[in-house]
Write a protein that holds these residues in place. Sequence first.
Motif, PDB file in Angstrom:
ATOM      1  N   LEU A   1       0.842  -1.195   0.000  1.00  0.00           N
ATOM      2  CA  LEU A   1       0.000   0.000   0.000  1.00  0.00           C
ATOM      3  C   LEU A   1       0.873   1.240   0.000  1.00  0.00           C
ATOM      4  CD1 LEU A   1      -3.079   0.389   0.336  1.00  0.00           C
ATOM      5  CD2 LEU A   1      -2.716   0.471   2.789  1.00  0.00           C
ATOM      6  N   ASN A   2       1.930   1.184   0.797  1.00  0.00           N
ATOM      7  CA  ASN A   2       2.806   2.334   0.932  1.00  0.00           C
ATOM      8  C   ASN A   2       4.165   1.855   1.413  1.00  0.00           C
ATOM      9  OD1 ASN A   2       3.735   4.944   1.060  1.00  0.00           O
ATOM     10  ND2 ASN A   2       2.046   5.695   2.316  1.00  0.00           N
TER      11      ASN A   2
ATOM     12  N   SER B   1       7.815   3.455   3.316  1.00  0.00           N
ATOM     13  CA  SER B   1       8.618   4.581   3.808  1.00  0.00           C
ATOM     14  C   SER B   1       9.975   4.073   4.257  1.00  0.00           C
ATOM     15  CB  SER B   1       7.964   5.285   4.999  1.00  0.00           C
ATOM     16  OG  SER B   1       6.642   4.888   5.167  1.00  0.00           O
TER      17      SER B   1
ATOM     18  N   LEU C   1       1.310   4.635  11.255  1.00  0.00           N
ATOM     19  CA  LEU C   1       0.881   4.815   9.857  1.00  0.00           C
ATOM     20  C   LEU C   1      -0.194   3.790   9.498  1.00  0.00           C
ATOM     21  CD1 LEU C   1       4.057   5.418   7.678  1.00  0.00           C
ATOM     22  CD2 LEU C   1       2.041   6.876   7.813  1.00  0.00           C
TER      23      LEU C   1
ATOM     24  N   ARG D   1      -7.340   1.190   5.268  1.00  0.00           N
ATOM     25  CA  ARG D   1      -7.072   0.121   4.295  1.00  0.00           C
ATOM     26  C   ARG D   1      -5.954  -0.804   4.768  1.00  0.00           C
ATOM     27  NH1 ARG D   1      -5.210   3.793  -0.461  1.00  0.00           N
ATOM     28  NH2 ARG D   1      -4.099   4.584   1.352  1.00  0.00           N
TER      29      ARG D   1
HETATM   30  C1  LIG Z   1       2.365   7.072   2.211  1.00  0.00           C
HETATM   31  O1  LIG Z   1       2.833   7.508   3.486  1.00  0.00           O
HETATM   32  C2  LIG Z   1       3.224   8.868   3.533  1.00  0.00           C
HETATM   33  C3  LIG Z   1       3.749   9.139   4.912  1.00  0.00           C
HETATM   34  O2  LIG Z   1       4.932   8.411   5.132  1.00  0.00           O
HETATM   35  C4  LIG Z   1       2.025   9.758   3.196  1.00  0.00           C
HETATM   36  O3  LIG Z   1       2.423  11.119   3.187  1.00  0.00           O
HETATM   37  C5  LIG Z   1       1.476   9.377   1.824  1.00  0.00           C
HETATM   38  O4  LIG Z   1       0.298  10.106   1.559  1.00  0.00           O
HETATM   39  C6  LIG Z   1       1.155   7.878   1.793  1.00  0.00           C
HETATM   40  N1  LIG Z   1       0.752   7.493   0.454  1.00  0.00           N
HETATM   41  C7  LIG Z   1      -0.341   6.764   0.208  1.00  0.00           C
HETATM   42  C8  LIG Z   1      -0.598   6.433  -1.241  1.00  0.00           C
HETATM   43  O5  LIG Z   1      -1.080   6.384   1.081  1.00  0.00           O
END
Ligand SMILES: *[C@@H]1O[C@H](CO)[C@@H](O)[C@H](O)[C@H]1NC(C)=O
Length: 520
Positions: free
Chosen positions: A356-357, A359, A370, A376
């Motif tokens: 999903l994400n 970092s 987070l 989700r």
């Molecule tokens: C992913 O995480 C960052 C914070 O580390 C946030 O700013 C960003 O919006 C997130 N991206 C998604 C697609 O959720």
Amino acid sequence: MGSSQTSIPPKKNCFLTVLFLFLSTSSAQNVLRRGSSLSVEDDSDILTSPDKTFSCGFYGMGQNAYWFSIWFTNSKDRTVVWMANRDRPANGRGSRVSLRRDGAMVLTDVDGSIIWETNTTSTDVGRAELLDTGNLVLKDPGGKILWQSFDFPTDTLLPNQLFTKRTKLVARSHSGSYASGYFSFFFDNDNVLRLIYDGPDISSIYWPNPDFDVFGNGRTNYNSSRTAVFDEMGHFISSDQLQFRAPDTGLLRIKRRLTMDHDGNLRLYSLNNETGLWVISWQALSQLCNVHGICGINSICVNTPDPKCSCPPGYEITEPGNWNKGCKPMFNSTLSQSQQVKFVLLPHVDFWGFDLNFSASTTFDSCMKLCLGDYRCKAFSYRLDGGRTLLHKRRAFQWLPSAESETTIGSPSMYNFNTKKTRWKAWFAKFGGRRISSEGREEHDESDLTRFVRVVKRKIQCGETSWIEEIVDPRLNGQFSRSQATTIVELGMSCVEEDRNKRPTMDSVVQALLECLDES
Ligand SMILES: *[C@@H]1O[C@H](CO)[C@@H](O)[C@H](O)[C@H]1NC(C)=O
Ligand SMILES: *[C@@H]1O[C@H](CO)[C@@H](O)[C@H](O)[C@H]1NC(C)=O
Ligand SMILES: *[C@@H]1O[C@H](CO)[C@@H](O)[C@H](O)[C@H]1NC(C)=O
Ligand SMILES: *[C@@H]1O[C@H](CO)[C@@H](O)[C@H](O)[C@H]1NC(C)=O
Ligand SMILES: *[C@@H]1O[C@H](CO)[C@@H](O)[C@H](O)[C@H]1NC(C)=O
């Protein structure tokens, strides 16, 4: 069929001999003239290629299901390489395939309904012919090919059969079925050969490695011709630069096939002409857990080396006996903000392909926050080198192959993770508080094999005498030794005993088999 081709010692293959005698009654012809037909009821209505490598006719399986097919004449288990309409078998009575006077080849069912036809209504069509290559062709009187089965592959590609943007290899849905499944091999829109799982719920490309780009995978998307082919030597080349060679390359007379298997792997096989068995000479994936969809949503796949599916704590199998449907939570998965959330550690588990994400350089706590902050997010993984964090959507989990030990899933303590063994140090899944015990987990964990064993055991215990007839291949028409078959089945069942100590050793299995076969 030349019996010299099947140099199998009859003594060791009591079942096989019967099958081969049965097949060898067919008279060899490779041509079907316009106006004639092949009937499902007549076993001798078979076309055989001039060198006898391939046969074409009705292939039956189960109670009353027949397919107009092409198969390898000399493989031990009949290996089908092409089918006219795999998703609609014909009736065992009255079905026929005809080369009609109007030039079309038509497969009709018992009631005359059309199951499949070539769209060749040309009076130029003179005959249908099965070639040595395994290609069934319709030719005009001058020998020009007007239609060929090579343009419509099922799940198998043969040497010199051109694979193009118009073709696709689609796997069978499972072993024991010929119906179209969810895995396929195809040229993608960007000119690259790929494997995809395209199921009712998710669709996902799993080969070549989705973590790398086209060039990182050693391919190119520049060549838009989209053609691939392999030769008799086992050398495969494609316009996207995928290339491989069978290790037995150079041996011209080896029979080969490239098959999209029902387990989601693409494999090149060589036929051992002495045993009639297929040997894998190349495969797309070395570890089957990398095939998406094998274990379904939310489940954990372990390479043992065969893939074994299980559910993480707090989850149970969605449809017992069918791992494709994955696992479902045993708790209310719509979490409200106020609800307490607890994470459970899953050591050596990677959540593959559904991030999903991501970092870099973050702390464990911020990683967890987070995940908590995004409805989700169902789980996160945290890697100590560089503190990378991945948040994951709810999709298939994956157990890393290095996890051999019995790892406890579900340590309630967040910080108690093993830092030594695997690349991904820790794995956490988010659960709705309370019910994170593993209750009910193993009870539903039943594969087709264990169910089969359970059913047969019950039948034996109940003194049922007909069970052996029910499970032996019906093509033998009852011509087998009851005592041999019983011994073999019982031996097979003892090999899959739950309790490892009750399983026989390999030596005693071989011994028992030899004794059993010596009786014949
Ligand atoms: C992913 O995480 C960052 C914070 O580390 C946030 O700013 C960003 O919006 C997130 N991206 C998604 C697609 O959720
Ligand atoms: C023949 O044409 C029909 C209708 O266009 C199509 O559905 C079918 O797949 C075609 N059959 C073959 C063997 O090409
Ligand atoms: C594209 O691929 C085809 C088939 O492999 C090959 O014959 C052709 O030379 C390739 N074209 C280029 C520009 O590489
Ligand atoms: C079997 O294959 C080998 C090559 O592996 C070949 O030398 C031999 O002639 C083949 N035998 C038959 C009966 O085709
Ligand atoms: C699950 O939680 C939602 C929101 O809290 C609630 O509306 C729903 O009734 C719950 N379902 C069950 C089966 O408990």
